[in-house]
Scaffold this motif. Structure first.
Motif, mmCIF file in Angstrom:
data_model
loop_
_atom_site.group_PDB
_atom_site.id
_atom_site.type_symbol
_atom_site.label_atom_id
_atom_site.label_comp_id
_atom_site.label_asym_id
_atom_site.label_seq_id
_atom_site.Cartn_x
_atom_site.Cartn_y
_atom_site.Cartn_z
ATOM 1 N N ILE A 79 0.738 -1.092 -0.318
ATOM 2 C CA ILE A 79 0.098 0.547 0.451
ATOM 3 C C ILE A 79 0.953 1.363 -0.246
ATOM 4 O O ILE A 79 0.496 2.109 -0.711
ATOM 5 C CB ILE A 79 -1.259 -0.007 1.056
ATOM 6 C CG1 ILE A 79 -2.171 -1.080 1.074
ATOM 7 C CG2 ILE A 79 -1.466 1.269 0.976
ATOM 8 C CD1 ILE A 79 -2.950 -1.123 2.428
ATOM 9 N N ASP A 80 2.227 1.286 0.752
ATOM 10 C CA ASP A 80 2.862 2.041 0.893
ATOM 11 C C ASP A 80 3.219 2.302 -0.617
ATOM 12 O O ASP A 80 3.914 3.693 -0.758
ATOM 13 C CB ASP A 80 4.517 2.051 1.718
ATOM 14 C CG ASP A 80 3.703 2.050 3.017
ATOM 15 O OD1 ASP A 80 2.761 2.455 3.644
ATOM 16 O OD2 ASP A 80 4.943 1.661 3.481
ATOM 17 N N TYR A 82 2.245 2.193 -3.705
ATOM 18 C CA TYR A 82 0.648 2.401 -4.617
ATOM 19 C C TYR A 82 0.557 3.939 -3.813
ATOM 20 O O TYR A 82 0.372 4.479 -4.779
ATOM 21 C CB TYR A 82 -0.578 1.814 -3.915
ATOM 22 C CG TYR A 82 -1.766 2.244 -4.325
ATOM 23 C CD1 TYR A 82 -2.598 1.971 -5.189
ATOM 24 C CD2 TYR A 82 -2.755 2.427 -3.317
ATOM 25 C CE1 TYR A 82 -3.950 2.536 -5.857
ATOM 26 C CE2 TYR A 82 -3.893 2.960 -3.250
ATOM 27 C CZ TYR A 82 -4.422 2.557 -4.659
ATOM 28 O OH TYR A 82 -5.759 3.404 -5.172
ATOM 29 N N GLU A 83 0.421 4.189 -2.825
ATOM 30 C CA GLU A 83 0.419 5.917 -2.114
ATOM 31 C C GLU A 83 1.288 6.385 -2.806
ATOM 32 O O GLU A 83 0.934 7.999 -3.288
ATOM 33 C CB GLU A 83 0.763 5.569 -1.086
ATOM 34 C CG GLU A 83 0.255 7.124 -0.197
ATOM 35 C CD GLU A 83 0.269 7.453 1.153
ATOM 36 O OE1 GLU A 83 -0.251 8.694 1.974
ATOM 37 O OE2 GLU A 83 1.584 6.424 1.780
ATOM 38 N N LYS A 84 2.597 5.682 -3.280
ATOM 39 C CA LYS A 84 3.420 7.195 -3.855
ATOM 40 C C LYS A 84 3.242 7.002 -5.605
ATOM 41 O O LYS A 84 3.539 8.039 -5.983
ATOM 42 C CB LYS A 84 4.526 6.572 -4.179
ATOM 43 C CG LYS A 84 5.256 6.347 -2.159
ATOM 44 C CD LYS A 84 7.012 5.366 -2.652
ATOM 45 C CE LYS A 84 6.959 5.508 -0.956
ATOM 46 N NZ LYS A 84 9.220 4.886 -0.789
ATOM 47 N N ASP A 85 2.467 5.962 -5.985
ATOM 48 C CA ASP A 85 1.919 5.870 -7.344
ATOM 49 C C ASP A 85 0.320 6.805 -7.651
ATOM 50 O O ASP A 85 0.301 7.125 -9.183
ATOM 51 C CB ASP A 85 1.719 4.744 -8.310
ATOM 52 C CG ASP A 85 3.162 4.033 -8.255
ATOM 53 O OD1 ASP A 85 4.219 4.826 -8.932
ATOM 54 O OD2 ASP A 85 3.525 2.406 -8.038
ATOM 55 N N LEU A 86 -0.224 6.926 -6.697
ATOM 56 C CA LEU A 86 -1.490 7.106 -6.277
ATOM 57 C C LEU A 86 -1.404 8.586 -7.001
ATOM 58 O O LEU A 86 -2.646 8.576 -7.974
ATOM 59 C CB LEU A 86 -2.047 7.533 -5.197
ATOM 60 C CG LEU A 86 -3.937 7.774 -5.093
ATOM 61 C CD1 LEU A 86 -4.617 6.568 -6.112
ATOM 62 C CD2 LEU A 86 -4.509 7.528 -3.841
ATOM 63 N N SER A 90 -4.155 9.031 -10.286
ATOM 64 C CA SER A 90 -5.784 8.986 -9.878
ATOM 65 C C SER A 90 -5.919 10.617 -11.038
ATOM 66 O O SER A 90 -7.144 10.894 -11.579
ATOM 67 C CB SER A 90 -5.687 10.486 -8.801
ATOM 68 O OG SER A 90 -5.955 8.811 -7.446
ATOM 69 N N SER A 98 -8.194 5.552 -1.411
ATOM 70 C CA SER A 98 -7.154 5.995 -1.077
ATOM 71 C C SER A 98 -6.760 5.470 0.139
ATOM 72 O O SER A 98 -6.541 4.281 0.678
ATOM 73 C CB SER A 98 -7.979 6.908 -0.486
ATOM 74 O OG SER A 98 -8.268 6.654 1.630
ATOM 75 N N PRO A 99 -5.121 5.237 0.334
ATOM 76 C CA PRO A 99 -4.116 4.291 1.060
ATOM 77 C C PRO A 99 -4.616 4.272 1.965
ATOM 78 O O PRO A 99 -4.580 3.114 2.930
ATOM 79 C CB PRO A 99 -2.774 5.215 1.048
ATOM 80 C CG PRO A 99 -2.570 5.457 -0.820
ATOM 81 C CD PRO A 99 -3.940 6.859 -0.573
ATOM 82 N N ALA A 100 -5.066 5.379 2.909
ATOM 83 C CA ALA A 100 -6.029 5.664 3.552
ATOM 84 C C ALA A 100 -6.861 4.711 4.370
ATOM 85 O O ALA A 100 -7.271 3.636 5.854
ATOM 86 C CB ALA A 100 -6.678 6.850 4.795
ATOM 87 N N ARG A 103 -5.502 1.037 4.593
ATOM 88 C CA ARG A 103 -4.711 0.165 5.398
ATOM 89 C C ARG A 103 -5.492 0.192 6.715
ATOM 90 O O ARG A 103 -5.527 -0.896 7.309
ATOM 91 C CB ARG A 103 -3.735 1.680 6.374
ATOM 92 C CG ARG A 103 -2.679 1.881 5.247
ATOM 93 C CD ARG A 103 -1.917 3.183 5.932
ATOM 94 N NE ARG A 103 -0.805 2.860 4.389
ATOM 95 C CZ ARG A 103 -0.199 4.321 3.898
ATOM 96 N NH1 ARG A 103 -1.514 5.043 4.137
ATOM 97 N NH2 ARG A 103 0.659 4.400 3.178
#
Length: 426
Positions: A79-80, A82-86, A90, A98-100, A103
């Motif tokens: 997920i971390d 993915y968060e950088k790629d989001l 998007s 969302s990453p949140a 998680r």
């Protein structure tokens, strides 16, 4: 996703209502995975899933490593990335989670296989399955199992009422041998569960690493290399060659009508079965004894009647196929062990124990390539919603039962993912 849009049009078109193919038609999905364990293809499937979270109401990511060192932290690490790629994704894809959110639904399930009874104690993961299943929603909860069944079995044991609220699509085959006891508990106690037991069809999706085109061994260079942080991480699994053996369980609800397992879908096509193979032996077997592939093979041997052995504690070992499996004393000197295999041919085995007076035994068993194969009086009986790999020989891919129903869609799937991977290169 065309099927979902068509479904909405068919339902609402005649009454003039204007609806969009959004939350009303998204399937509810919970993933149970042994990511981080012995087979890194779960990481590959997780990277694919994270890039398609707009297509589902994803309600859970449960770490369920019945074997190996898989854990919740590995899901969070993905997920971390993915968060950088989001931010790039998007720009092109609306509705990604969302990453949140991701998680918050990531839970730790059972670490290790269940004992002979098939369940043990509740876990964070099994409790989450129950909580999600009990939510007020007309849609069923699709539980996509990429590993063992321990947390599903535990959830069903603790909350039997969820059995008619969930639909399980299980990537079995090799995973079946790691959770034979949980499988046995489910099939014995919940034969009417909606279950797709995908023992072989999914293997039509596994890449041919000897084929050097852009859909197989060349996929990493053609599509993944340079595709953001998820792409950079992908090289760590099978040197970037996409195996992704668990992905068909997700593809099944992405394309086609999941309410119709016999129909066409990216994740395969399946047929109902009235039984699940379970040969039971109260003697040593020989190479002349044949059983269907993917069976639950149950070996019983006589040994000392030891009332001091705690219930459901491992006390002897079956060694077969270079692997060791725990056996249990059921009482009265009856010792039993369950085994399942996807290997074909004759497998020698030994049964040993440190218990004084326990006999050292040797035998063999021959595995035939058809599931559920020849009928046995001890087979598990299942209800009308239990589906499995199609048995038509024309749908075998190589020697894999039903795998043609998945293999024929593989190029379309990989092209579709390739478009999303391109967004990470822009």
């Amino acid at each position: 996703m065309e099927r979902l849009i068509l479904l909405v049009l068919l339902i609402f078109g005649s009454i003039g209502a204007k609806v969009q193919a959004t939350d009303l038609v998204k399937p509810r999905v919970l993933i149970s995975t042994d990511i981080g364990g012995t087979d890194p293809d779960d990481n590959q499937s997780m990277a694919h899933l994270l890039m398609y979270t707009d297509c589902f109401d994803l309600e859970g990511l449960v770490s369920s490593p019945s074997y190996g060192s898989g854990n919740r932290e590995e899901i969070l690490r993905m997920i971390d990335l993915y968060e950088k790629d989001l931010p790039k994704l998007s720009k092109h894809i609306k509705g990604l989670m969302s990453p949140a959110e991701l998680r918050a639904i990531t839970k730790q399930g059972r670490k290790g296989a269940a004992p002979y009874r098939g369940f043990l104690t509740p876990t964070e993961g099994s409790r989450w399955i129950v909580e999600c299943a009990r939510r007020q929603d007309e849609r069923p909860l699709w539980v996509s199992v990429w590993g063992g069944l321990e947390d599903v079995a535990q959830a069903l044991h603790d909350a039997p009422d969820i059995a008619d609220k969930i639909r399980v699509h299980w990537i079995g085959g090799p995973n079946k041998k790691w959770s034979t006891n949980s499988y046995a508990y489910i099939v014995e106690n919940f034969p009417n569960l909606w279950m797709i037991e995908n023992n072989a069809s999914y293997r039509g999706f596994i890449t041919q690493n000897k084929v050097k085109d852009k859909y197989n061994a060349g996929y990493y260079d053609a599509y993944i290399k340079g595709a953001g942080h998820l792409g950079a991480d992908f090289i760590n699994y099978y040197k970037g060659i996409p195996k992704m053996g668990d992905t068909p369980a997700l593809l099944y609800v992405m394309n086609g009508n999941p309410d119709d397992p016999e129909g066409e879908s990216w994740g395969g096509s399946f047929e109902p079965t009235a039984r699940s193979s379970r040969p039971v032996f109260h003697r040593l077997t020989t190479a002349a004894d044949t059983v269907p592939i993917y069976s639950i093979i149950e070996f019983h041997v006589k040994g000392p009647d030891r009332s001091d052995i705690p219930a459901d504690s491992a006390c002897f070992t079956l060694t077969i196929g270079k692997q060791k499996w725990d056996g249990f004393h059921l009482g009265g000197g009856d010792y039993a062990v369950r085994h399942s295999t996807y290997y074909l041919g004759t497998l020698p085995y030994t049964i040993t124990s440190d218990i004084p007076g326990f006999p050292a035994l040797e035998g063999a068993i021959t595995i035939e390539n058809l599931w559920p194969g020849r009928e046995s009086a001890t087979d598990y009986k299942v209800g009308p919603n239990w589906y499995t790999d199609k048995s038509d020989p024309a749908l075998f891919w190589r020697n894999l039962q039903g795998a043609e129903t998945v293999y024929k869609w593989r190029q379309a799937v990989m092209e579709d993912w390739g478009k999303r991977l391109q967004y990470l290169k822009d």
